[in-house]
Scaffold this active site. Structure first.
Site, PDB file in Angstrom:
ATOM      1  N   GLY A 188       0.808  -1.212   0.000  1.00 30.13           N
ATOM      2  CA  GLY A 188       0.000   0.000   0.000  1.00 30.13           C
ATOM      3  C   GLY A 188       0.841   1.262   0.000  1.00 30.13           C
ATOM      4  CB  SER A 231      -2.141  -2.516  -2.849  1.00 27.23           C
ATOM      5  OG  SER A 231      -2.859  -2.373  -1.651  1.00 27.23           O
ATOM      6  CE1 TYR A 252      -5.813  -7.059   2.860  1.00 25.28           C
ATOM      7  CE2 TYR A 252      -5.766  -4.881   1.861  1.00 25.28           C
ATOM      8  CZ  TYR A 252      -5.121  -5.915   2.518  1.00 25.28           C
ATOM      9  OH  TYR A 252      -3.795  -5.802   2.838  1.00 25.28           O
ATOM     10  CB  THR A 258      -5.132 -10.132   0.853  1.00 28.46           C
ATOM     11  OG1 THR A 258      -4.321  -9.561  -0.161  1.00 28.46           O
ATOM     12  CG2 THR A 258      -4.334 -10.254   2.135  1.00 28.46           C
ATOM     13  NE  ARG A 290       1.162  -4.850  10.051  1.00 28.82           N
ATOM     14  CZ  ARG A 290       0.389  -4.668   8.965  1.00 28.82           C
ATOM     15  NH1 ARG A 290       0.341  -3.462   8.392  1.00 28.82           N
ATOM     16  NH2 ARG A 290      -0.315  -5.674   8.484  1.00 28.82           N
ATOM     17  CE  LYS A 308       0.397 -10.658  -0.828  1.00 30.49           C
ATOM     18  NZ  LYS A 308      -0.009 -10.051   0.444  1.00 30.49           N
ATOM     19  CB  SER A 328       2.081 -14.244   1.006  1.00 31.57           C
ATOM     20  OG  SER A 328       2.277 -12.978   1.611  1.00 31.57           O
ATOM     21  CG  HIS A 331       0.210  -9.193   4.889  1.00 29.39           C
ATOM     22  ND1 HIS A 331      -1.058  -9.369   4.411  1.00 29.39           N
ATOM     23  CD2 HIS A 331       0.447  -7.872   4.797  1.00 29.39           C
ATOM     24  CE1 HIS A 331      -1.578  -8.196   4.069  1.00 29.39           C
ATOM     25  NE2 HIS A 331      -0.673  -7.278   4.279  1.00 29.39           N
ATOM     26  CG  ASP A 353       4.634 -12.318  -0.786  1.00 31.97           C
ATOM     27  OD1 ASP A 353       4.789 -12.947   0.277  1.00 31.97           O
ATOM     28  OD2 ASP A 353       3.618 -11.643  -1.010  1.00 31.97           O
ATOM     29  NE  ARG A 358      14.992  -7.909   1.837  1.00 27.46           N
ATOM     30  CZ  ARG A 358      13.674  -8.162   1.798  1.00 27.46           C
ATOM     31  NH1 ARG A 358      13.125  -8.674   0.711  1.00 27.46           N
ATOM     32  NH2 ARG A 358      12.904  -7.874   2.820  1.00 27.46           N
ATOM     33  NE  ARG A 386       9.055  -4.943   5.168  1.00 26.83           N
ATOM     34  CZ  ARG A 386       8.629  -6.142   5.566  1.00 26.83           C
ATOM     35  NH1 ARG A 386       9.079  -7.235   4.974  1.00 26.83           N
ATOM     36  NH2 ARG A 386       7.734  -6.250   6.524  1.00 26.83           N
TER      37      ARG A 386
END
Lengths: 348, 348, 348, 348
Positions: B79, B106, B130, B156, B165, B219, B241, B243, B274, B278, B298
């Protein structure tokens, strides 16, 4: 500062080499996981030492492809020795001969094969080869090496393209202008590695075989499947290697891969290993797990960086003394007594 | 500073993004264990690279649900791209199209689906959904996306409620006033995620199916049981995933869960993954373990934070180059040659 | 500073409590290995979360020995609450009642059982007992507790002698003069723990049984053998505990021992666990592995240290919210849906 | 500073001993991996403590080769005690006798055997022996020890050559001129360890047997094979030891090797262990895994360094108290109740 162990030479080289040269020698691919794993994997192996054996007379000599060496540690092929010491590969050749061991000279030497040979006549040397797009270049190199008395041909199999070494990219690494890839002068522009041929396959072993009577050793094998193919295509030796962790990151540590390769080969050809050797006891572990001999890459460069020929001799002598002592403390008086009973499998 | 690897973009973003934005993108649930495990789990996997294969011609293209992409790395739905770069999702769409890959937009975009479509006509895009308490909102979004040419619908499944978080709580995170969840304007008050419907069950897949002819990709699946249910309810694809470690902490790393899901699915639908990608070699590992394609979250945001569309292209190109090189060094010339023989199971 | 998670209260308490009090609460035996393992062992357990279940209505209530509690987290018995907050155990009792859960009051309370009861009439409370050399002391305490409406008797089994807590020795820890072990006044001199009876055996359970109609819960069991003996001697419940790592160091983490005890008990009595609970997801793991309820020790003290009754409520509410969220994200709408399918066994 | 645990004495010694003496005592071979593993391996072992046993009367005495000691911790043979305290081994002998335990005096003592005997008449002592090239030296030592009332002969098997201890090399370690290897004066020049005979084999046990009626204990065994040979050659005891990690680095931790040796020996001779003992609970683990007694090396030197005889008594008393407490907390009232049921196998 007393130079007591190989790590002391590493510390010296890190301190005194130009950063760009240190970075080049130290570089691993990507996150350097495999470079570091090569060392950590040795630490995970435990000895099972035996006591009260007569170790008053120690014999640490061995033979590789029929040639005797004073102890089972040779010099792995690495490039650009002049980055470490002005005399470059000439010093390397002299030190290896003085210590009675084998030196594998790299295609990417900064001295010619002729200079290397002249520097240390009679020394045991193998020549390391990349196959170039222009096969005539490779053919000429093989034939020059054979004519100069090199006694083995080491084909590097793990470099169809160069691995991604971040520091070299950041440093825009290239050879200083006064150094040359002397063995390739005229053949193509210096430092253009993309002239290596990524289409090489096992069948090119037959082509190599047709060029020379030298034994062919293949370097860069990490799996039982490829070990089987190597034997099938008639090589005389295999060097289990991940190019010091400079090519594909996150492959196996070489000492771990050695076990698998030795098991596949079943004694049909000699197996050697490089990568991560830092102590005489690492040599003992490699031999216990089936290697006939090990080769050192970076430690040799650190020795050169310290004092050229003399520094490399120091490094070799430390490894020799440590290897002899480890053997004795594990209860072995000669290389022939070393076997898998000396080690426990890694718990990790 | 040279931008050599994806971590360089992370360091840049950490340095230059407003703390509240960095924290929001970086956030994991609770102790961030799963967020970090996503990365660590890749490091535990070892390659078994094969040598002397002809890798002179490399083909890294693949297909997802019938559409060709230039390499198997797409953009995961995240997002609030305007937090990273003023043009937000428009830049993302342009970069994805320029690099020939798929972008999953998204629901919580700061550009409208219409703006996204107009920014990069013809790009391959899926829409992430969603399911809201007010089903009309979801229905309208699905139908807008389909009309705009989005080619897949990503449901999702792992966010009945938002994970905890801690940094977002400490920062009292909310969108700056000049940014909007534009796709939801009018539907409900901005940022009230509690309008998501926690009563959604597998049967709602049938309802979704009734709304659209688009393939449905689910997902957030992490177990063989749910993978089986997904297939049974007729989805066309599964994205393994967690998330990005932002929902339930201390679940499995996605690359570990991938193995279980792939085994359960037995090729009946496509499986993607996902989280934790890296390096190009991570992509190779995911494909070796059965993923058809990976998606980055990310890293895409870090690319945007660096230079918008151009920065994201840089990130994608690095992954593309690294993936191609890893393939070659492992002995694969095309994606079809990648398989489980390339990796060893994790020792941890 | 926002108090977002239980660790925030720990940081607060470490900063603001007198060192001697912090050290006393924090102390583990010897090297504190078990104290720390209690926490680390939770981190090694991975969830297997399930998706797309209707979690719109969450029911987190449970029952322990027939009494309903609002969520499966009670207050473990710890001593000397006045070291954390002036009102001591009275605050604890109020907070537990306000949050609808069970409080196990310690023999070593700094308030009398009568004060505790009067502070929060009607709250669900159990009484924790050590057996003293002078059995009349213990008998009197049991009968006082029963008369005051305590609903369970928790016999601590792991303290025949006090463990060696180095910091307490260094600090020469003893209660400040204005605090008393009020429940033992007159019975013997304060702080002489050596009056505990190290000759207690399983047969003393029969003696306890003869004194009271209260259910007996035994605390400190770590092996299947002792769990079997506990059931055989007629206890109603078992608290798997290592006394917060304060008794024998280098025993098992409680969450690891729980698995073994639950397996041995086979549902014949209720099993609880304490030690290492720091997040709502830890509670979910404990329940998935068979605990009926968990008890928190140090986190409750940190809550008291922050703001007495209110601070402890804060801690309990955080755990409650986190537990509810973890349940929902794992796909469980009620406690009865929690089971071993939710977790993977530890890989270490 | 309060001296609460053995580590406190280590910290003291590190702070107050001359660096060269600290380094000598602390030294391990090569990377000191085995020295440190000796300690780490204990930490990996978990107890299974049992509750509600009558531990009101504790009996921690045991017997070694028929002699009672007050608790199962003796003093391992280490050299050069005058480096730690002026009175050297005389203090050691007095402390051991005062604490009712066994002291193994080293060939490399800085006091004569006669001085040691005179310092603590009646104490239980064994004598540690290296076999020298000049067998007459060894023979004389054995016969002196026997005449002086030493009750056991400990043959060190793991030192055909001295291990490589880097710090000693860097420090050019040698005894200060005012200290002497008094037991060897006249026999050969001080500190010339190369007079040790690396040709010693199992048959030399028979020769030793012919010299003395003392029981022979062999020190330095790490494998089942050598344990079997030791029994076969008629020794009365085995000390599982890796010389404190000072000989071959990267062999097994002694507590790990103990399990293998105990299993091989099947009770035919007594088995002891040294290396890594730092807490009373380590002693309990060693006994649970089959050791009859443990011996401490460096901790004894730290005690001497702190306050000579008194300091060593402090160390021994701490270990005694901790051992007694650990036993009680694990549910054992006497040494005879200790067994393998008390521990779980290491997970690593």
């Amino acid at each position: 500062m007393a130079m007591v162990c190989v790590s002391d030479f590493e510390a010296y080289a890190k301190k005194y080499l130009p950063k760009i040269a240190w970075d080049y020698f130290a570089a691993g691919a990507d996150d350097c996981t495999t470079r570091d794993e090569n060392i950590l994997a040795y630490k995970r192996i435990r000895f099972r030492p035996r006591m009260l054996r007569d170790v008053s007379v120690m014999d640490i000599r061995t033979k590789i492809l029929g040639s005797e060496i004073s102890f089972p540690v040779g010099i792995a092929p690495t490039g650009f020795h002049q980055l470490a010491w002005p005399d470059g590969e000439k010093s390397t050749a002299r030190a290896a001969r003085a210590m009675g061991t084998c030196y594998i000279a790299s295609t990417y030497s900064t001295c010619t094969l002729e200079e290397i040979s002249a520097a240390a006549p009679g020394g045991l040397r193998w020549f390391q080869l990349y196959i170039h797009r222009n096969r005539a270049v490779s053919q000429q190199l093989v034939q020059r090496a054979e004519a100069l008395g090199f006694q083995g041909l080491v084909l590097t199999a793990d470099l169809p393209y160069t691995g991604k070494r971040r520091d070299d990219v950041r440093n825009s690494f290239r050879l200083p202008p006064h150094m040359k890839l002397k063995n390739l002068e005229g053949a193509f522009e210096v430092c253009k590695m993309s002239l290596l041929d990524p289409s090489v396959t096992w069948n090119d072993i037959y082509w190599l075989r047709s060029l020379t009577r030298l034994p062919i050793i293949i370097k860069g094998i990490l799996t039982r499947e490829d070990a089987e193919l190597a034997v099938k295509h008639g090589v005389q030796g295999i060097i289990v290697s991940n190019h010091g962790g400079r090519q594909l990151d996150e492959g196996p540590a070489t000492i771990d891969a050695l076990v698998e390769v030795v098991e596949a080969v079943q004694g049909r050809v000699e197996v050697y290993v490089d990568g991560g050797i830092r102590k005489g006891s690492d040599v003992l572990k490699a031999l216990a797990l089936g290697a006939k001999c090990v080769f050192i890459g970076r430690p040799a460069l650190w020795g050169l960086a310290y004092k050229g020929e003399e520094g490399l001799q120091n490094v070799l002598r430390i490894l020799q003394d440590e290897f002899r002592l480890s053997m004795a403390l594990a209860g072995c008086a000669s290389v022939s007594e070393i076997g898998p009973h000396l080690v426990q499998p890694s718990k990790l």
